[in-house]
Design a protein around this motif. Structure first.
Motif, PDB file in Angstrom:
ATOM      1  N   ALA A  80       0.700  -1.156   0.225  1.00 44.99           N
ATOM      2  CA  ALA A  80       0.117   0.058   0.011  1.00 44.99           C
ATOM      3  C   ALA A  80       0.930   1.159   0.141  1.00 44.99           C
ATOM      4  O   ALA A  80       1.878   1.282   0.531  1.00 44.99           O
ATOM      5  N   PRO A  81       0.263   2.445  -0.461  1.00 44.64           N
ATOM      6  CA  PRO A  81       1.216   3.507  -0.436  1.00 44.64           C
ATOM      7  C   PRO A  81       1.817   4.046   0.889  1.00 44.64           C
ATOM      8  O   PRO A  81       2.580   4.859   0.729  1.00 44.64           O
ATOM      9  N   VAL A  82       0.932   3.585   1.975  1.00 46.86           N
ATOM     10  CA  VAL A  82       1.440   4.164   3.354  1.00 46.86           C
ATOM     11  C   VAL A  82       1.645   2.985   4.023  1.00 46.86           C
ATOM     12  O   VAL A  82       0.613   2.008   4.266  1.00 46.86           O
ATOM     13  N   THR A  83       2.752   2.646   4.749  1.00 39.40           N
ATOM     14  CA  THR A  83       3.050   1.343   5.817  1.00 39.40           C
ATOM     15  C   THR A  83       3.411   2.284   7.010  1.00 39.40           C
ATOM     16  O   THR A  83       4.426   2.982   7.066  1.00 39.40           O
ATOM     17  N   PHE A  84       2.809   1.802   8.085  1.00 41.07           N
ATOM     18  CA  PHE A  84       3.077   2.255   9.689  1.00 41.07           C
ATOM     19  C   PHE A  84       3.948   1.052   9.955  1.00 41.07           C
ATOM     20  O   PHE A  84       3.482   0.003  10.189  1.00 41.07           O
ATOM     21  N   LEU A  85       5.205   1.035  10.836  1.00 36.44           N
ATOM     22  CA  LEU A  85       5.868   0.314  11.520  1.00 36.44           C
ATOM     23  C   LEU A  85       5.668   0.788  13.046  1.00 36.44           C
ATOM     24  O   LEU A  85       6.070   1.901  13.603  1.00 36.44           O
ATOM     25  N   VAL A  86       4.833  -0.376  13.630  1.00 38.70           N
ATOM     26  CA  VAL A  86       4.508   0.212  15.221  1.00 38.70           C
ATOM     27  C   VAL A  86       5.375  -0.967  16.242  1.00 38.70           C
ATOM     28  O   VAL A  86       5.195  -2.120  15.975  1.00 38.70           O
ATOM     29  N   GLY A  87       5.862  -0.243  17.391  1.00 40.39           N
ATOM     30  CA  GLY A  87       6.544  -1.155  18.259  1.00 40.39           C
ATOM     31  C   GLY A  87       7.054  -0.460  19.377  1.00 40.39           C
ATOM     32  O   GLY A  87       6.976   0.728  19.425  1.00 40.39           O
ATOM     33  N   GLU A  88       7.227  -1.129  20.431  1.00 43.17           N
ATOM     34  CA  GLU A  88       7.786  -0.436  21.929  1.00 43.17           C
ATOM     35  C   GLU A  88       8.961   0.077  21.469  1.00 43.17           C
ATOM     36  O   GLU A  88       9.826  -0.211  20.368  1.00 43.17           O
ATOM     37  N   ASN A  89       9.480   1.109  22.470  1.00 43.56           N
ATOM     38  CA  ASN A  89      10.955   1.434  22.155  1.00 43.56           C
ATOM     39  C   ASN A  89      11.937   0.504  22.467  1.00 43.56           C
ATOM     40  O   ASN A  89      11.926  -0.686  23.043  1.00 43.56           O
ATOM     41  N   GLY A  90      12.884   0.563  21.348  1.00 44.87           N
ATOM     42  CA  GLY A  90      13.914  -0.546  21.469  1.00 44.87           C
ATOM     43  C   GLY A  90      13.605  -1.640  20.693  1.00 44.87           C
ATOM     44  O   GLY A  90      14.465  -2.890  20.536  1.00 44.87           O
ATOM     45  N   SER A  91      12.348  -1.664  19.898  1.00 38.80           N
ATOM     46  CA  SER A  91      11.952  -2.851  19.085  1.00 38.80           C
ATOM     47  C   SER A  91      12.812  -3.015  17.826  1.00 38.80           C
ATOM     48  O   SER A  91      12.791  -3.964  17.069  1.00 38.80           O
ATOM     49  N   GLY A  92      13.533  -1.691  17.207  1.00 36.60           N
ATOM     50  CA  GLY A  92      14.032  -1.745  16.221  1.00 36.60           C
ATOM     51  C   GLY A  92      13.528  -0.950  15.208  1.00 36.60           C
ATOM     52  O   GLY A  92      14.273  -1.020  14.176  1.00 36.60           O
ATOM     53  N   LYS A  93      12.456  -0.411  15.262  1.00 37.12           N
ATOM     54  CA  LYS A  93      11.768   0.224  14.361  1.00 37.12           C
ATOM     55  C   LYS A  93      12.267   1.328  13.669  1.00 37.12           C
ATOM     56  O   LYS A  93      12.267   1.865  12.341  1.00 37.12           O
ATOM     57  N   SER A  94      13.029   2.142  14.540  1.00 38.53           N
ATOM     58  CA  SER A  94      13.713   3.272  14.110  1.00 38.53           C
ATOM     59  C   SER A  94      15.097   2.891  13.420  1.00 38.53           C
ATOM     60  O   SER A  94      15.371   3.475  12.340  1.00 38.53           O
ATOM     61  N   THR A  95      15.719   2.017  13.702  1.00 35.29           N
ATOM     62  CA  THR A  95      17.009   1.314  13.130  1.00 35.29           C
ATOM     63  C   THR A  95      16.308   0.715  11.754  1.00 35.29           C
ATOM     64  O   THR A  95      17.245   1.149  10.707  1.00 35.29           O
ATOM     65  N   LEU A  96      15.220   0.328  11.652  1.00 35.05           N
ATOM     66  CA  LEU A  96      15.001  -0.309  10.264  1.00 35.05           C
ATOM     67  C   LEU A  96      14.584   1.137   9.326  1.00 35.05           C
ATOM     68  O   LEU A  96      14.936   0.969   8.130  1.00 35.05           O
ATOM     69  N   VAL A  97      13.556   2.108   9.771  1.00 29.91           N
ATOM     70  CA  VAL A  97      13.188   2.971   8.881  1.00 29.91           C
ATOM     71  C   VAL A  97      14.510   3.890   8.494  1.00 29.91           C
ATOM     72  O   VAL A  97      14.535   4.460   7.201  1.00 29.91           O
ATOM     73  N   GLU A  98      15.678   4.155   9.401  1.00 31.03           N
ATOM     74  CA  GLU A  98      16.825   4.808   9.137  1.00 31.03           C
ATOM     75  C   GLU A  98      17.376   4.205   7.785  1.00 31.03           C
ATOM     76  O   GLU A  98      17.790   4.842   7.015  1.00 31.03           O
ATOM     77  N   ALA A  99      17.497   2.668   8.182  1.00 31.50           N
ATOM     78  CA  ALA A  99      18.341   2.019   6.870  1.00 31.50           C
ATOM     79  C   ALA A  99      17.316   2.026   5.619  1.00 31.50           C
ATOM     80  O   ALA A  99      18.281   2.149   4.655  1.00 31.50           O
ATOM     81  N   LEU A 100      16.207   2.121   5.799  1.00 30.20           N
ATOM     82  CA  LEU A 100      15.245   2.147   4.789  1.00 30.20           C
ATOM     83  C   LEU A 100      15.699   3.573   3.961  1.00 30.20           C
ATOM     84  O   LEU A 100      15.878   3.506   2.601  1.00 30.20           O
ATOM     85  N   ALA A 101      15.523   4.428   4.789  1.00 31.73           N
ATOM     86  CA  ALA A 101      15.998   6.054   4.019  1.00 31.73           C
ATOM     87  C   ALA A 101      17.232   5.926   3.544  1.00 31.73           C
ATOM     88  O   ALA A 101      17.680   6.351   2.523  1.00 31.73           O
ATOM     89  N   GLU A 102      18.366   5.173   4.170  1.00 25.92           N
ATOM     90  CA  GLU A 102      19.825   5.381   3.685  1.00 25.92           C
ATOM     91  C   GLU A 102      19.727   4.574   2.630  1.00 25.92           C
ATOM     92  O   GLU A 102      20.487   5.056   1.400  1.00 25.92           O
ATOM     93  N   GLY A 103      19.076   3.438   2.329  1.00 23.81           N
ATOM     94  CA  GLY A 103      18.958   2.553   1.073  1.00 23.81           C
ATOM     95  C   GLY A 103      18.656   3.367  -0.043  1.00 23.81           C
ATOM     96  O   GLY A 103      19.074   3.165  -1.272  1.00 23.81           O
ATOM     97  N   PHE A 104      17.569   4.185   0.083  1.00 24.82           N
ATOM     98  CA  PHE A 104      17.247   5.057  -0.886  1.00 24.82           C
ATOM     99  C   PHE A 104      17.953   6.254  -1.263  1.00 24.82           C
ATOM    100  O   PHE A 104      17.793   7.075  -2.432  1.00 24.82           O
ATOM    101  N   GLY A 105      18.861   6.619  -0.485  1.00 30.30           N
ATOM    102  CA  GLY A 105      20.023   7.599  -0.683  1.00 30.30           C
ATOM    103  C   GLY A 105      19.593   8.880   0.056  1.00 30.30           C
ATOM    104  O   GLY A 105      20.035   9.905  -0.242  1.00 30.30           O
ATOM    105  N   LEU A 106      18.854   8.905   1.138  1.00 33.48           N
ATOM    106  CA  LEU A 106      18.392   9.888   1.938  1.00 33.48           C
ATOM    107  C   LEU A 106      19.424  10.146   3.023  1.00 33.48           C
ATOM    108  O   LEU A 106      19.976   8.978   3.546  1.00 33.48           O
ATOM    109  N   ASP A 107      19.711  11.295   3.593  1.00 33.43           N
ATOM    110  CA  ASP A 107      20.594  11.596   4.502  1.00 33.43           C
ATOM    111  C   ASP A 107      20.188  11.035   5.942  1.00 33.43           C
ATOM    112  O   ASP A 107      18.873  11.173   6.254  1.00 33.43           O
TER     113      ASP A 107
END
Length: 235
Positions: free
Chosen positions: A37-64
């Motif tokens: 779908a055009p919008v995907t939400f990643l939901v989880g507790e602090n420390g679950s790794g969701k921020s690690t994951l979204v940062e890596a996805l941004a980097e993979g696309f070439g974003l700072d």
């Protein structure tokens, strides 16, 4: 859609070391992450790794990784994370054109803890507005065109009404051909109709629905009877 699947291949890694020890990262390595779908939400507790994951996805696309737009390349002078440098995408036709040409690439990475600095670099003069208004200024000025827009807990600076306005901006962005991947703790944001919701935790990555989210259940219970929660932390 811009990207349809994210994946990473790591030939040699130690499952006991971060980030490879994080369950959602292990799931990404094992089977990738599909976007349906055009919008995907990643939901989880602090420390679950969701921020690690979204940062890596941004980097993979070439974003700072510090946050910012596609046309502000690595302004923070940070090298990619060990996961981000390995992220690859199966892309839709528009996404393939973007990934094949830096000039064609469009997107933005908005992360809560560095948003004001990123907005300042983008020329929004955040000192003249509140934190929340600065966030919304980014949407009004930068989240306009077809591209990949990655967000990490945007609700951190927003009131209830501002979260609703944010959803309106996301809806318009999707109509313009944009795709959004957002890590969040917000039951308000995740209620967006048609969005994919992926719960991140010790189980790894699990697709779910808004009504089945643990955070929605907790908010319902808390608002119905705050003392049933507060007695455990105040007594």
């Amino acid at each position: 859609m811009i990207v349809e699947r994210a994946y990473a291949h790591v030939d040699d890694h130690d499952d006991r070391e971060w980030p490879w020890s994080v369950p959602c990262v292990r799931d990404l390595l094992a089977g990738g992450l599909r976007f349906t779908a055009p919008v995907t939400f990643l939901v989880g507790e602090n420390g679950s790794g969701k921020s690690t994951l979204v940062e890596a996805l941004a980097e993979g696309f070439g974003l700072d990784s510090w946050g910012g737009s596609h046309d502000w390349r690595y302004a923070s002078h940070r090298s990619k994370s060990t996961l981000g440098e390995r992220i690859r995408f199966d892309a839709a036709p528009l996404g393939r054109r973007m990934l094949g040409s830096w000039a064609a690439r469009k997107g933005f990475f908005l992360r809560a803890e560095t948003a004001l600095d990123a907005l300042d670099r983008e020329g929004f003069a955040p000192d003249s507005v509140s934190h929340g208004e600065g966030f919304l200024a980014a949407f009004r000025g930068k989240f306009l065109h077809a591209g990949l827009y990655v967000m990490d807990e945007p609700e951190a600076a927003l009131s209830f009404a501002s979260c609703l306005e944010l959803l309106g901006h996301i809806g318009q962005l999707v109509k313009s051909g944009g795709q959004v991947i957002c890590a969040t703790h917000s039951p308000l944001l995740t209620a967006l109709p048609g969005a994919n919701i992926i719960e991140v935790g010790e189980h790894g990555l699990r697709r779910t629905t808004w009504s089945e989210l643990a955070l929605v259940d907790h908010w319902r219970r808390y608002l119905a009877d705050p003392h049933s929660y507060l007695r455990h932390v105040l007594d």
